[in-house]
Write an enzyme that holds these catalytic residues in place. Structure first.
Site, PDB file in Angstrom:
ATOM      1  N   ASP A   1      -8.104  -5.619  -0.388  1.00 16.21           N
ATOM      2  CA  ASP A   1      -8.716  -6.255  -1.479  1.00 16.21           C
ATOM      3  C   ASP A   1      -8.134  -7.751  -1.345  1.00 16.21           C
ATOM      4  OD1 ASP A   1      -9.626  -3.986  -3.016  1.00 16.21           O
ATOM      5  OD2 ASP A   1      -7.682  -3.471  -3.805  1.00 16.21           O
TER       6      ASP A   1
ATOM      7  N   HIS B   1       0.700  -1.063  -0.055  1.00 16.73           N
ATOM      8  CA  HIS B   1       0.076   0.143  -0.221  1.00 16.73           C
ATOM      9  C   HIS B   1       1.058   1.241  -0.002  1.00 16.73           C
ATOM     10  CE1 HIS B   1      -3.450   2.826   1.203  1.00 16.73           C
ATOM     11  NE2 HIS B   1      -4.019   1.887   0.924  1.00 16.73           N
TER      12      HIS B   1
END
Ligand code: COA
Length: 374
Positions: A311, A260
């Protein structure tokens, strides 16, 4: 002025926001000051949608009004339904949903009106109609009849009903609601920044959301939940997982659902979604993906110190719920419309055209030599 290039706007603070706060140092994410974990435990997706859009959790009367508005705006026009029926069956559902929102602009009487009141009304219309468009294509491309929305069902229940003609157990609906809560908002991510950039030229909300959907589609952003499922399908069974992930890392491949830009020690949304992924796996009696999940996660942390992002658990959860893989990101869209719209309204309220600079590295000034002299 420094001419240092900050590729990817890395570390640049471009504006202020009151909508959400990502605090990577303490693994925390808050919407309007509330932690997402607490919101998932205590609220419905509709309450959180209201919070993101309005700044406060609703009281009973406010929630009733919000729900009533959303439920009465769910229907799509006959024209848009016809258009969806004509779309190529092989089209990616993200392209369909992007086009559907764009088509909504053609019919909306207030498309050009950027006043706060009109923007809120348009937000609710887009928010209410988008799941109807997603579900319509889900059915149409399988040659099935479109199921119209129902006013007596919650946002999540209605989506299941429009896709499958039935509503699953309360636990499954709650897991879906939680995924929507976790997907609702995440500060200045790529798609939100796209929406704010489009808005900054004083363009309209349908355009900004259409652009945001295009941005979310990419595998480095929302498209990652689909890629995670493709990866899990490639691994096929838990016994293959260790070899598969080690080989992928040896080949320096990017492993989808990990890493991320902001969180470097773990995504604060993952533990909650992981819990619901486990629950859904038990209800469905299918633990295969759970085992693959754990093995890949362990190796990614041990070898690369890279943690999963949200996700990673949502992909296989949606799969177990019965959704086709290419519908995972459109589901993300259905939720993120709330975050995007809140940002679009915030941008309008204190607008400044977004227009960064670039460092030119092309040819020096040169003169055109006429064609017959070249
Ligand atoms: N798999 C393998 N390696 C990864 C990785 C992943 N998912 N994510 C980051 N890395 C590695 C990079 O290769 C890079 O290594 P290097 O320094 O040896 O070149 C390092 O970690 C830093 O990554 P970088 O891509 O520069 O970070 P970023 O902040 O620009 O990228 C993402 C963030 C999300 C784009 C990136 O982590 C990624 O591509 N993840 C997979 C897609 C995904 O899940 N997206 C959803 C995000 S919510």
């Amino acid at each position: 002025m420094s001419d240092e290039v900050k590729k990817g706007l890395l570390g640049i603070i471009v504006d202020e926001t009151t909508i959400s706060q990502v605090m990577p140092e303490i693994n925390s994410l808050t919407y309007r000051g509330y932690t997402v974990q607490e919101l998932c435990d205590k609220c419905s997706f509709e309450e959180v949608a209201y919070l993101v859009l309005n700044g406060d959790l609703p009281n009973k009367k406010q929630l009733k009004k919000f729900i009533k508005e959303e439920r009465s705006d769910r229907k799509l026009s006959k024209q848009i339904l016809k258009d969806i029926q004509k779309m190529p069956k092989k089209a990616h559902p993200m392209d369909v949903v992007r086009t559907a929102v764009s088509l909504m602009a053609l019919e909306d009487k207030e498309t050009k009106d950027n006043s706060p009141k009109a923007n809120m009304k348009k937000t609710i219309r887009i928010f209410a109609k988008t799941p109807t468009a997603v579900a319509a294509f889900f059915r149409v491309r399988k040659g099935k009849k479109i199921i119209p929305p129902k006013k007596n069902l919650s946002f999540s229940e209605n989506f299941f009903s429009m896709c499958f003609g039935k509503i699953p157990s309360k636990e499954i609906v709650k897991a879906f609601d939680v995924s929507l809560i976790l997907y609702a908002e995440h500060s200045f991510n790529v798609s939100t920044f796209t929406a704010r950039t489009i808005t900054s030229s004083l363009s309209d909300i349908h355009g900004a959301i259409t652009g945001a959907i295009a941005s979310l589609k990419g595998p480095l952003h929302g498209g990652a939940n689909e890629e995670v499922m493709h990866m899990m399908n490639k691994v096929r069974k838990p016994e293959n997982a260790l070899k598969w992930i080690n080989k992928a890392l040896d080949k320096k491949e990017v492993v989808m659902g990990f890493g991320h830009r902001v969180y470097k020690k773990g995504d604060s949304r993952v533990p909650t979604m992981r819990k619901y992924f486990k629950k859904v796996s038990s209800i469905k009696g299918d633990k295969k993906f759970n085992k693959i999940y754990d093995i890949i996660e362990k190796v990614m942390i041990e070898r690369k110190n890279i943690h999963p992002n949200v996700d990673y658990p949502t992909g296989p959860t949606y799969h177990l719920m019965g959704f086709d893989t290419d519908f995972f990101t459109p589901i993300f869209v259905m939720s993120r419309i709330t975050g995007w719209s809140a940002h679009i309204m915030e941008q309008h309220a204190a607008n400044k055209l977004i227009r960064p600079l670039s460092k030119y590295s092309g040819e020096k000034h040169r003169k055109v030599i006429l064609l017959n002299q070249r």
